[in-house]
Design a protein around this motif. Structure first.
Motif, mmCIF file in Angstrom:
data_model
loop_
_atom_site.group_PDB
_atom_site.id
_atom_site.type_symbol
_atom_site.label_atom_id
_atom_site.label_comp_id
_atom_site.label_asym_id
_atom_site.label_seq_id
_atom_site.Cartn_x
_atom_site.Cartn_y
_atom_site.Cartn_z
ATOM 1 N N HIS A 31 49.552 33.698 32.285
ATOM 2 C CA HIS A 31 48.480 32.950 32.835
ATOM 3 C C HIS A 31 48.553 31.626 32.731
ATOM 4 C CE1 HIS A 31 46.994 37.289 33.346
ATOM 5 N NE2 HIS A 31 46.037 36.909 33.714
ATOM 6 N N GLU A 64 40.752 32.094 30.983
ATOM 7 C CA GLU A 64 41.066 31.747 32.574
ATOM 8 C C GLU A 64 39.736 31.990 33.243
ATOM 9 O OE1 GLU A 64 42.136 34.227 30.360
ATOM 10 O OE2 GLU A 64 41.908 36.018 31.380
ATOM 11 N N HIS A 127 41.308 33.961 39.618
ATOM 12 C CA HIS A 127 39.913 34.037 40.267
ATOM 13 C C HIS A 127 39.300 32.560 40.760
ATOM 14 C CE1 HIS A 127 40.547 37.966 38.259
ATOM 15 N NE2 HIS A 127 39.982 37.546 37.493
#
Ligand SMILES: CC(=O)NC[C@H]1N[C@@H](C)[C@@H](O)[C@@H](O)[C@@H]1O
Length: 439
Positions: A31, A64, A127
């Motif tokens: 990530h 995140e 997202h």
């Protein structure tokens, strides 16, 4: 003759989980994105430990999720943001602060190889909607902004150079550049997710871009797929399989289709009859959280124990790293990857290419468990005695000669009524998880 899939659920259901994914067992999740710049989240819970309600979403341990954590307007991340960047600082401004100036994709790929990983899965769009590839459908991407590189392409090339498989993560149903109402519970999450047919087309088009440009071995969609685009899925997935014959997809397409099911921390369930994958960060977050120091993330023993218990129960482990914004991998994360690689170098015979044994894992105490795998006619006994320097366990129903895979393991195996007693006096370099091959 290469099989062609029609864009029907019936045709897709003929797809089998490819051997490489069954054999591979261990992948590295990555990530990396704008959220790696602030790199902040409170250290609260594992997903699934508490209900997905306001308490979770206003104290979200996922770094995140920084955009939403400040967007809710209160809580530790909001306070941190106001104090560090100021109330009027917009998340999008991180797009020009993220430089990845120290990034060397070949170095990352070499580390993943040394870690014993067989595949890698990188976020292409999380997202927050920022894309790590030069998408035709938005300029909010790492080619135009920040690093000004095709992060996805550069890492894909480096990973394949090391003969590892490259997978791509895509946030299908959630994109806060289309709908960013504050999320404080799962109802908010699914009400703001994918608000329009236009977004459903956007997600479809970007997924096609990723498939056609990078031919990923794993298409790892997250949370769900736009409801307005569900009728496009059979075409998208058949196009994927017709493009990547031995590709695999996970189970986050609104439960409509999957090759493998997913668990995330304590969320989700797994069974031995179906292929599944366990994913988690090294700490409580997937994105880099600068608050997560070495003593706050999973221990080497626990990481190896998780790999063993996952594989012995028909799963793969997708262990995440959260790189810093500059492209370096935090030392504490690298240390764990190298230790897992070391353990696999000695004991990997019982892991790679193995299959779930008919023997179920045995839990003697919280500290002592025995797992089994099978491979090429041999049975492997994996004794997990984390935190103990010696152990003696009797495994019922075994007989024959058991050899430790690690020559440094000092163990005595004696036949006792109807089983074998394993007395391990020294685990050698195997981090308290000793593996024996039963011939
Ligand atoms: C169960 C689920 O849908 N989790 C969503 C979750 N997945 C992780 C791998 C991270 O990407 C999180 O940021 C994301 O919200």
């Amino acid at each position: 003759m290469k099989k062609r899939y029609a864009s029907t659920w019936e045709s897709l259901k003929e797809h089998q989980v490819p051997k490489w994914y069954e054999d591979g067992k261990f992948g590295i999740f990555i990530h990396w994105g704008l959220y790696s710049v602030p790199a902040f989240a409170p250290q609260t819970w594992e997903l699934g430990e508490v209900p997905p309600d306001e308490t979770w979403f206003s104290n979200n341990p996922y770094a995140e999720w920084y955009y939403n954590s400040i967007n809710v307007g209160y809580g530790p991340s909001y306070d941190y943001h106001v104090q560090k960047y100021g109330k009027d600082f917009k998340y999008e401004q991180f797009a020009d602060m993220w430089k990845a100036e120290k990034w060397n994709p070949a170095e990352w790929a070499r580390l993943f190889k040394k870690a014993g990983a067989e595949y890698v899965v990188l976020t292409t769009k999380h997202h927050d909607g920022f894309c790590l590839f030069p998408s035709e459908y938005t300029d909010y991407n790492a080619w135009r902004r920040g690093p000004q590189r095709d992060i996805v392409g550069d890492l894909t090339d480096a990973v394949r150079e090391e003969k590892l498989r490259m997978g791509l993560y895509y946030s299908g149903i959630v994109d806060w550049t289309f709908a960013d109402d504050p999320i404080l519970n799962n109802e908010d999450l699914f009400h703001t997710a994918s608000p329009t047919f236009a977004y459903a087309d956007y997600a479809y088009n970007q997924s096609m871009e990723l498939i056609d440009r990078y031919a990923p071995s794993v298409f790892w969609n997250d949370i769900g797929w736009p409801r307005q685009g569900e009728q496009n899925l059979p075409y998208l997935l058949s196009h994927y399989y017709n493009t990547v014959e031995d590709g695999v997809v996970n189970d986050r397409f609104n439960d409509l289709f999957h090759d493998f099911t997913t668990k995330e921390y304590q969320s989700g369930s797994a069974n031995r009859r179906e292929k599944w994958e366990m994913c988690r960060g090294m700490g409580l977050s997937f994105g880099y959280n600068a608050m997560e120091s070495d003593d706050k993330i999973i221990s080497i023993e626990d990481a190896i124990s998780l790999l063993v218990s996952t594989v012995a129960n028909n799963g793969n482990l997708l262990l995440n790293i959260g790189p810093r914004a500059d492209g370096t991998i935090p030392e504490e994360q690298e240390k764990r990857l190298l230790a897992i690689g070391e353990w696999l170098r000695v004991n990997g015979e019982a892991i790679y290419g193995s299959r779930c044994s008919s023997r179920e894992s045995i839990k003697y105490t919280d500290q002592i468990q025995v797992h089994f795998t099978e491979r090429e006619g041999a049975l492997y006994v994996l004794i997990d005695a984390k935190g103990r320097s010696q152990v003696a366990v009797t495994v019922p129903g075994l007989r024959g000669n058991a050899i430790p895979l690690d020559p440094e393991v000092d163990a005595e195996i004696t036949a006792v009524d109807g089983g074998l007693c394993f007395t391990v006096k020294n685990f050698g370099s195997s981090q308290n998880i000793a593996v024996f091959r039963l011939n």
